[in-house]
Design a protein around this motif. Structure first.
Motif, PDB file in Angstrom:
ATOM      1  N   THR A   1       1.162  -1.078   0.417  1.00  0.00           N
ATOM      2  CA  THR A   1       0.086   0.150  -0.019  1.00  0.00           C
ATOM      3  C   THR A   1       0.258   1.111  -0.166  1.00  0.00           C
ATOM      4  O   THR A   1       1.675   1.466   0.858  1.00  0.00           O
ATOM      5  CB  THR A   1      -0.805  -0.150   1.097  1.00  0.00           C
TER       6      THR A   1
ATOM      7  N   ASP B   1      -4.776   6.064  -1.181  1.00  0.00           N
ATOM      8  CA  ASP B   1      -3.960   5.122  -0.779  1.00  0.00           C
ATOM      9  C   ASP B   1      -4.428   3.988  -2.330  1.00  0.00           C
ATOM     10  O   ASP B   1      -5.503   3.710  -2.735  1.00  0.00           O
ATOM     11  CB  ASP B   1      -4.737   4.153   0.420  1.00  0.00           C
ATOM     12  N   VAL B   2      -2.824   3.401  -2.526  1.00  0.00           N
ATOM     13  CA  VAL B   2      -3.089   2.638  -3.584  1.00  0.00           C
ATOM     14  C   VAL B   2      -2.722   1.180  -3.218  1.00  0.00           C
ATOM     15  O   VAL B   2      -1.714   1.273  -2.601  1.00  0.00           O
ATOM     16  CB  VAL B   2      -2.656   3.106  -4.583  1.00  0.00           C
ATOM     17  N   ARG B   3      -3.039   0.036  -3.641  1.00  0.00           N
ATOM     18  CA  ARG B   3      -2.494  -0.767  -3.509  1.00  0.00           C
ATOM     19  C   ARG B   3      -1.746  -1.291  -4.870  1.00  0.00           C
ATOM     20  O   ARG B   3      -2.270  -1.314  -5.954  1.00  0.00           O
ATOM     21  CB  ARG B   3      -3.377  -2.369  -3.484  1.00  0.00           C
ATOM     22  N   VAL B   4      -0.969  -1.593  -4.463  1.00  0.00           N
ATOM     23  CA  VAL B   4       0.490  -2.253  -5.618  1.00  0.00           C
ATOM     24  C   VAL B   4       0.671  -3.520  -5.532  1.00  0.00           C
ATOM     25  O   VAL B   4       1.253  -4.261  -4.723  1.00  0.00           O
ATOM     26  CB  VAL B   4       1.297  -1.555  -6.088  1.00  0.00           C
TER      27      VAL B   4
ATOM     28  N   SER C   1      -1.916  -2.448 -10.548  1.00  0.00           N
ATOM     29  CA  SER C   1      -2.431  -0.682  -9.149  1.00  0.00           C
ATOM     30  C   SER C   1      -3.761  -1.202  -9.179  1.00  0.00           C
ATOM     31  O   SER C   1      -4.577  -1.376  -9.618  1.00  0.00           O
ATOM     32  CB  SER C   1      -1.616   0.264  -9.169  1.00  0.00           C
ATOM     33  N   GLU C   2      -4.524  -0.763  -7.801  1.00  0.00           N
ATOM     34  CA  GLU C   2      -5.681  -0.316  -7.996  1.00  0.00           C
ATOM     35  C   GLU C   2      -6.318   0.421  -6.488  1.00  0.00           C
ATOM     36  O   GLU C   2      -5.209   0.726  -4.761  1.00  0.00           O
ATOM     37  CB  GLU C   2      -6.892  -1.489  -7.563  1.00  0.00           C
ATOM     38  N   LEU C   3      -7.018   0.917  -6.518  1.00  0.00           N
ATOM     39  CA  LEU C   3      -7.020   1.344  -4.909  1.00  0.00           C
ATOM     40  C   LEU C   3      -7.725   0.878  -3.979  1.00  0.00           C
ATOM     41  O   LEU C   3      -8.391  -0.018  -3.979  1.00  0.00           O
ATOM     42  CB  LEU C   3      -8.334   2.891  -5.598  1.00  0.00           C
ATOM     43  N   HIS C   4      -7.207   0.999  -3.224  1.00  0.00           N
ATOM     44  CA  HIS C   4      -7.200   0.321  -2.014  1.00  0.00           C
ATOM     45  C   HIS C   4      -8.371   0.425  -1.293  1.00  0.00           C
ATOM     46  O   HIS C   4      -9.157  -0.870  -0.615  1.00  0.00           O
ATOM     47  CB  HIS C   4      -6.419   1.266  -1.094  1.00  0.00           C
TER      48      HIS C   4
ATOM     49  N   ARG D   1      -8.916  -2.468 -12.297  1.00  0.00           N
ATOM     50  CA  ARG D   1      -7.082  -2.620 -12.181  1.00  0.00           C
ATOM     51  C   ARG D   1      -6.643  -2.195 -13.009  1.00  0.00           C
ATOM     52  O   ARG D   1      -7.006  -1.903 -14.299  1.00  0.00           O
ATOM     53  CB  ARG D   1      -6.658  -4.206 -11.529  1.00  0.00           C
TER      54      ARG D   1
ATOM     55  N   VAL E   1       3.280   4.691 -10.185  1.00  0.00           N
ATOM     56  CA  VAL E   1       2.664   4.603 -10.325  1.00  0.00           C
ATOM     57  C   VAL E   1       2.535   6.000 -10.441  1.00  0.00           C
ATOM     58  O   VAL E   1       1.969   6.725 -10.485  1.00  0.00           O
ATOM     59  CB  VAL E   1       1.589   4.616  -9.084  1.00  0.00           C
TER      60      VAL E   1
ATOM     61  N   ARG F   1       0.764   9.092 -12.726  1.00  0.00           N
ATOM     62  CA  ARG F   1      -0.152  10.034 -12.594  1.00  0.00           C
ATOM     63  C   ARG F   1      -0.359  11.301 -13.206  1.00  0.00           C
ATOM     64  O   ARG F   1      -1.749  12.145 -13.005  1.00  0.00           O
ATOM     65  CB  ARG F   1      -0.970  10.058 -11.107  1.00  0.00           C
TER      66      ARG F   1
END
Length: 419
Positions: free
Chosen positions: A254, A268-271, A289-292, A299, A315, A319
């Motif tokens: 995260t 917060d982004v999970r990768v 990646s996806e939003l936490h 994804r 990431v 952006r």
């Protein structure tokens, strides 16, 4: 006086032939100020010139607009390249963004209008592929790439090329030295969404020894580093979404990113990431990646050929592509990007290039603007107020002269007679 200094300032920034100076300056000034509609009739009413002069400018002098945009882009890029620093702790200084935008056709019989699938349906529009240079916080539009339909190419004797082929040719001939001078190729980053996930585009970037971060489509073929070294080149490739499903051992990390805006919120982004091979391109760092707080299957898969970069940097770097979306929104809302009522596509080309010129000029601190004004809309309104104040001072000066009231009445009668 703003009315005198601003047109003079614009003339100094553009290099056009003397006989076109007045009409080009008038059109740029019209685009730069706030108005409800950016039509040729409104431009004529604003400048006091005949509408046919603006129609001829757009239809017959498209190359003048293209050359002017190239000159302004290089001037701006050289200015910002002198004090260029790395942004947000990233290993890159120079960012090139590739993205397309749609321009609604002006009439039912516009040249080069094409049907595209957009959203839930189809639209008949012109398509432009924009190549922009991001130096720090400054976005500099380069010469855009128009999409030519097959019918338009047949009518005008042109060889048809797909959008991706035109992007590849553009990147191969792009001389970045002309814009920023000598530079380190390792500090160049090219950003693109999944619409430009094409091996030829990625190889064209790699051949110039630039770095890229490109969003991959779910069906893009990848292979793990272990399989690449132990299996034949043509075997064991799989789609990237399947690849990350098969590699569940890769743990989620995260990372917290700052969002742009006044509220300074955090996201917060999970990768998950690993070094792998992208088919027909080579070794890259893959990031899933996806939003936490919303793990709903939305994804995004990113590929970066700069193996020095961490997942956070990849990431964060991707952006920055949002800057081109804000640019598209700005030129459409404020500068009349879509408001060109013309049949010929040459006139559309000229109008689009003049709009980008006006955007650059507004960022170059024209006379009459205070340094604190930031947004395009605020700058336009400030220029409009300055021009209105100048006109009021002109009227007051004329009325205080001997016989000024009568002379001003005569001017008004002439203006009304002309309308």
């Amino acid at each position: 006086m703003l009315a005198g200094t601003l047109p003079t300032w614009i003339k100094r920034q553009i290099a056009v032939r003397q006989r076109l100076e007045r009409i080009c300056t008038s059109y740029l000034l019209f685009l730069m100020v706030a108005t409800t509609k950016h039509s040729l009739k409104e431009a004529a009413r604003f400048s006091g010139l005949h509408p046919s002069l603006f129609a001829k400018l757009l239809q017959s002098h498209a190359q003048v607009a293209i050359t002017t945009l190239e000159s302004l882009s290089k001037t701006q890029a050289r200015q910002f390249a002198r004090t260029l620093e790395r942004v947000k702790g990233l290993p890159w200084k120079i960012v090139i963004i590739i993205d397309a935008t749609l321009q609604h056709r002006a009439s039912l019989h516009s040249e080069n209008a094409h049907t595209f699938k957009h959203g839930k349906g189809y639209v008949i529009v012109h398509q432009w592929t924009n190549i922009v240079l991001l130096l720090g916080d400054m976005l500099i539009p380069l010469t855009p790439i128009p999409f030519y339909s097959k019918r338009y190419c047949q009518t005008h004797g042109l060889a048809y090329h797909s959008e991706h082929e035109r992007v590849v040719a553009y990147l191969r001939t792009l001389a970045l030295e002309d814009y920023i001078g000598a530079y380190d190729r390792r500090e160049v980053l090219v950003l693109a969404d999944s619409g430009y996930d094409d091996k030829k585009i990625e190889k064209a970037i790699a051949d110039k020894r630039w770095n890229f971060i490109i969003a991959l489509s779910k069906t893009r073929s990848v292979k793990s580093e272990a399989l690449y070294l132990t299996t034949p080149t043509s075997q064991q490739w799989c789609h990237i979404d399947t690849f990350f499903r098969h590699h569940r051992r890769l743990k989620w990390d995260t990372i917290r990113l700052a969002t742009s805006g006044n509220k300074r919120k955090r996201m917060d982004v999970r990768v998950r990431h690993t070094a792998s091979y992208l088919r027909s391109v080579g070794k890259v760092e893959l990031v899933c990646s996806e939003l936490h707080n919303r793990p709903d299957g939305r994804r995004k898969y990113l590929a970066c050929n700069d193996l020095r970069a961490t997942a956070r940097q990849i990431v964060t770097g991707y952006r920055m592509r949002w800057a081109v979306e804000l640019f598209h929104k700005s030129v459409k809302q404020n500068l009349g990007f879509e408001e060109v009522a013309t049949h010929g596509f040459d006139a559309v080309i000229a109008h689009v290039h003049w709009v980008y010129c006006a955007s650059l000029l507004l960022h170059m601190s024209p006379p009459g603007l205070s340094p604190g004004v930031q947004s395009i809309g605020d700058k336009q309104r400030a220029l409009q107020q300055g021009l209105a104040a100048t006109e009021k001072r002109h009227i007051l000066q004329k009325l205080t002269q001997i016989g000024g009231v009568q002379r001003y009445k005569d001017e008004l009668r002439q203006a009304l007679a002309g309308i």
